[in-house]
Design a protein around this motif. Structure first.
Motif, mmCIF file in Angstrom:
data_model
loop_
_atom_site.group_PDB
_atom_site.id
_atom_site.type_symbol
_atom_site.label_atom_id
_atom_site.label_comp_id
_atom_site.label_asym_id
_atom_site.label_seq_id
_atom_site.Cartn_x
_atom_site.Cartn_y
_atom_site.Cartn_z
ATOM 1 N N THR A 18 0.839 -1.190 0.000
ATOM 2 C CA THR A 18 0.000 0.000 0.000
ATOM 3 C C THR A 18 0.882 1.250 0.000
ATOM 4 N N PHE A 20 1.285 3.657 2.050
ATOM 5 C CA PHE A 20 1.959 3.866 3.342
ATOM 6 C C PHE A 20 3.130 2.883 3.487
ATOM 7 N N GLU A 39 2.936 -9.007 1.422
ATOM 8 C CA GLU A 39 1.661 -8.402 1.019
ATOM 9 C C GLU A 39 0.738 -9.497 0.489
ATOM 10 N N ALA A 59 1.955 -13.152 0.668
ATOM 11 C CA ALA A 59 1.579 -13.963 1.825
ATOM 12 C C ALA A 59 0.382 -13.351 2.529
ATOM 13 N N ASP A 60 -0.440 -14.256 3.070
ATOM 14 C CA ASP A 60 -1.560 -13.843 3.930
ATOM 15 C C ASP A 60 -1.089 -14.057 5.365
ATOM 16 N N ILE A 61 -0.938 -12.965 6.122
ATOM 17 C CA ILE A 61 -0.343 -13.092 7.464
ATOM 18 C C ILE A 61 -1.264 -13.793 8.463
ATOM 19 N N LEU A 87 2.762 -3.672 9.778
ATOM 20 C CA LEU A 87 2.005 -2.528 9.239
ATOM 21 C C LEU A 87 0.687 -2.943 8.584
ATOM 22 N N TYR A 91 -9.329 -2.736 8.021
ATOM 23 C CA TYR A 91 -10.222 -1.675 8.513
ATOM 24 C C TYR A 91 -11.653 -2.190 8.607
ATOM 25 N N THR A 137 0.126 1.125 15.492
ATOM 26 C CA THR A 137 -1.166 1.315 16.116
ATOM 27 C C THR A 137 -1.762 2.589 15.535
ATOM 28 N N TYR A 151 -11.929 -1.832 14.639
ATOM 29 C CA TYR A 151 -10.590 -1.316 14.303
ATOM 30 C C TYR A 151 -9.928 -0.622 15.498
ATOM 31 N N LYS A 155 -6.523 -1.712 17.582
ATOM 32 C CA LYS A 155 -5.336 -0.857 17.708
ATOM 33 C C LYS A 155 -4.973 -0.651 19.188
ATOM 34 N N GLY A 182 -1.200 9.831 13.370
ATOM 35 C CA GLY A 182 -2.475 10.527 13.210
ATOM 36 C C GLY A 182 -2.928 10.300 11.782
ATOM 37 N N THR A 184 -2.767 10.196 8.142
ATOM 38 C CA THR A 184 -1.567 10.142 7.311
ATOM 39 C C THR A 184 -1.982 9.972 5.850
ATOM 40 N N SER A 186 -2.434 8.433 2.713
ATOM 41 C CA SER A 186 -2.372 6.982 2.504
ATOM 42 C C SER A 186 -3.427 6.594 1.480
HETATM 43 N N1 LIG Z 1 -3.881 5.811 6.991
HETATM 44 C C1 LIG Z 1 -3.832 6.447 8.146
HETATM 45 O O1 LIG Z 1 -4.114 7.643 8.246
HETATM 46 C C2 LIG Z 1 -3.421 5.710 9.388
HETATM 47 C C3 LIG Z 1 -3.550 6.351 10.624
HETATM 48 C C4 LIG Z 1 -3.165 5.678 11.783
HETATM 49 C C5 LIG Z 1 -2.641 4.392 11.686
HETATM 50 N N2 LIG Z 1 -2.529 3.779 10.473
HETATM 51 C C6 LIG Z 1 -1.957 2.437 10.433
HETATM 52 O O2 LIG Z 1 -0.964 2.378 9.425
HETATM 53 C C7 LIG Z 1 -0.965 1.093 8.797
HETATM 54 C C8 LIG Z 1 -1.173 1.252 7.294
HETATM 55 O O3 LIG Z 1 -2.444 1.863 7.090
HETATM 56 P P1 LIG Z 1 -3.011 2.138 5.618
HETATM 57 O O4 LIG Z 1 -4.067 3.173 5.766
HETATM 58 O O5 LIG Z 1 -1.892 2.361 4.675
HETATM 59 O O6 LIG Z 1 -3.729 0.740 5.334
HETATM 60 P P2 LIG Z 1 -4.072 0.027 3.923
HETATM 61 O O7 LIG Z 1 -5.369 -0.687 4.092
HETATM 62 O O8 LIG Z 1 -3.937 1.004 2.792
HETATM 63 O O9 LIG Z 1 -2.897 -1.016 3.779
HETATM 64 C C9 LIG Z 1 -2.854 -2.209 4.491
HETATM 65 C C10 LIG Z 1 -2.121 -3.210 3.632
HETATM 66 O O10 LIG Z 1 -2.127 -4.461 4.318
HETATM 67 C C11 LIG Z 1 -2.423 -5.497 3.381
HETATM 68 N N3 LIG Z 1 -3.030 -6.616 4.075
HETATM 69 C C12 LIG Z 1 -4.284 -6.674 4.607
HETATM 70 N N4 LIG Z 1 -4.518 -7.888 5.115
HETATM 71 C C13 LIG Z 1 -3.391 -8.639 4.891
HETATM 72 C C14 LIG Z 1 -3.050 -9.984 5.167
HETATM 73 N N5 LIG Z 1 -3.911 -10.815 5.751
HETATM 74 N N6 LIG Z 1 -1.818 -10.412 4.817
HETATM 75 C C15 LIG Z 1 -0.931 -9.577 4.216
HETATM 76 N N7 LIG Z 1 -1.219 -8.281 3.905
HETATM 77 C C16 LIG Z 1 -2.442 -7.820 4.244
HETATM 78 C C17 LIG Z 1 -3.406 -4.837 2.404
HETATM 79 O O11 LIG Z 1 -3.491 -5.535 1.185
HETATM 80 C C18 LIG Z 1 -2.813 -3.447 2.267
HETATM 81 O O12 LIG Z 1 -1.868 -3.366 1.229
HETATM 82 C C19 LIG Z 1 -2.078 0.295 9.479
HETATM 83 O O13 LIG Z 1 -1.529 -0.505 10.502
HETATM 84 C C20 LIG Z 1 -2.987 1.370 10.060
HETATM 85 O O14 LIG Z 1 -3.711 0.907 11.177
HETATM 86 C C21 LIG Z 1 -2.917 4.408 9.335
#
Ligand SMILES: NC(=O)c1ccc[n+]([C@@H]2O[C@H](COP(=O)([O-])OP(=O)(O)OC[C@H]3O[C@@H](n4cnc5c(N)ncnc54)[C@H](O)[C@@H]3O)[C@@H](O)[C@H]2O)c1
Length: 262
Positions: A18, A20, A39, A59-61, A87, A91, A137, A151, A155, A182, A184, A186
């Motif tokens: 992703t 981020f 991913e 991979a699926d974690i 990471l 959601y 988190t 969600y 966290k 906060g 971000t 993304s």
């Molecule tokens: N975006 C924000 O503003 C924000 C704010 C606070 C915290 N966060 C945290 O930052 C991190 C990234 O957030 P994001 O918004 O980029 O999320 P996102 O949903 O864009 O990315 C998550 C990634 O994880 C992958 N994924 C999901 N399930 C999976 C699995 N079972 N196995 C392997 N990969 C898997 C998804 O395919 C995706 O590419 C998260 O932990 C989120 O909680 C994000």
């Protein structure tokens, strides 16, 4: 040019496909690390790895056999494992209407998989004298947000999981910390705002002291520091990387007392 902060280190980043996660991979590589992106989405993971010069494993974690595949690939491609960045996230959340299946899925991806990945990297880090684990988190871990249950609960659990892991991994010289962003910039912000960064900053301004959303690279810099030996005294902590979101109270950044006099 590499900052050298992570020279010689090998890092695994889950959810690297992703926007981020790719930014985190880019910054860790710029700081000198070799990176394996993990991913579930083969296409986005491979593209991100190509963009930043990382290795990639699909991979699926939530699948234990896939976690074994992640470790085997890391050892083959990177030679060792010094850093794990948890990471990847789900959601999946319908607030009060969240189904049992959604609860189990969100807690499985966000909490259980982070713990099990920690256990999977632990013997390899221990063997080489230590390591660093960083769990993502969120500000959502400590405030109520309308219509969101699974969600934020996941966290909050990660903040506690971080303390538990830090306690039990300390004898192995493995430090475990959380990073709490906060809002971000993304994939989700990009999608919801239809790519409008200015609008996203405008909406975020009242509840971030910086008056904008963070860049993923800014959060990545905090992750990189925690991954590095410079953070040798830091473990079991939850680092805010939130533009001051968590420093603000309900009065926000506006003078409230003059309202009494008006
Ligand atoms: N975006 C924000 O503003 C924000 C704010 C606070 C915290 N966060 C945290 O930052 C991190 C990234 O957030 P994001 O918004 O980029 O999320 P996102 O949903 O864009 O990315 C998550 C990634 O994880 C992958 N994924 C999901 N399930 C999976 C699995 N079972 N196995 C392997 N990969 C898997 C998804 O395919 C995706 O590419 C998260 O932990 C989120 O909680 C994000």
């Amino acid at each position: 040019m590499s900052s050298g902060l992570l020279a010689g280190k090998a890092a695994i980043i889950t959810g690297g496909g992703t926007l981020f996660g790719e930014a985190v991979a880019k910054v860790l590589i710029a700081d000198g690390a070799k990176v394996l992106i993990v991913e579930i989405n083969a296409e986005s993971g491979a593209a991100a790895a190509k963009n930043v010069g990382a290795s990639f494993v699909q991979a699926d974690i939530t699948n234990d056999a896939d976690i074994e595949k992640v470790i085997a690939t890391a050892l083959k491609e990177l030679g060792k494992i010094d850093v794990l960045v948890n990471l990847a996230c789900s959601y999946d959340d319908a607030g009060a209407a969240t189904t049992r299946a959604q609860w189990m899925n969100t807690l499985n991806v966000n909490v259980a998989s982070s713990a099990l990945l920690g256990e999977a990297v632990r013997p390899h880090m221990k063997k080489q004298g230590g390591g660093s684990i960083i769990n993502l988190t969120s500000i959502s871990s400590s405030v109520a947000q309308i219509g969101r249950w699974a969600y934020p609960v996941s966290k909050a659990a990660i903040v506690q999981l971080t303390r538990n892991m830090a306690m039990d991994y300390a004898p192995d010289k493995i430090r475990v910390n959380a990073v709490s962003p906060g809002w971000t910039w993304s994939a989700i912000m990009n999608m919801l705002s239809k790519g409008d960064r200015k609008k996203t900053d405008r909406v975020a301004a009242p509840f971030h002291l910086t008056g904008r959303v963070g860049d993923p690279e800014e959060v990545a810099n905090v992750i990189s520091f925690l991954a590095s030996d410079r953070a040798s005294v830091v473990t079991g902590a939850d680092w805010a990387a939130d533009g001051g979101y968590s420093a603000m109270g309900p009065e926000q950044a506006v003078p409230a007392i003059p309202l009494l006099e008006a």
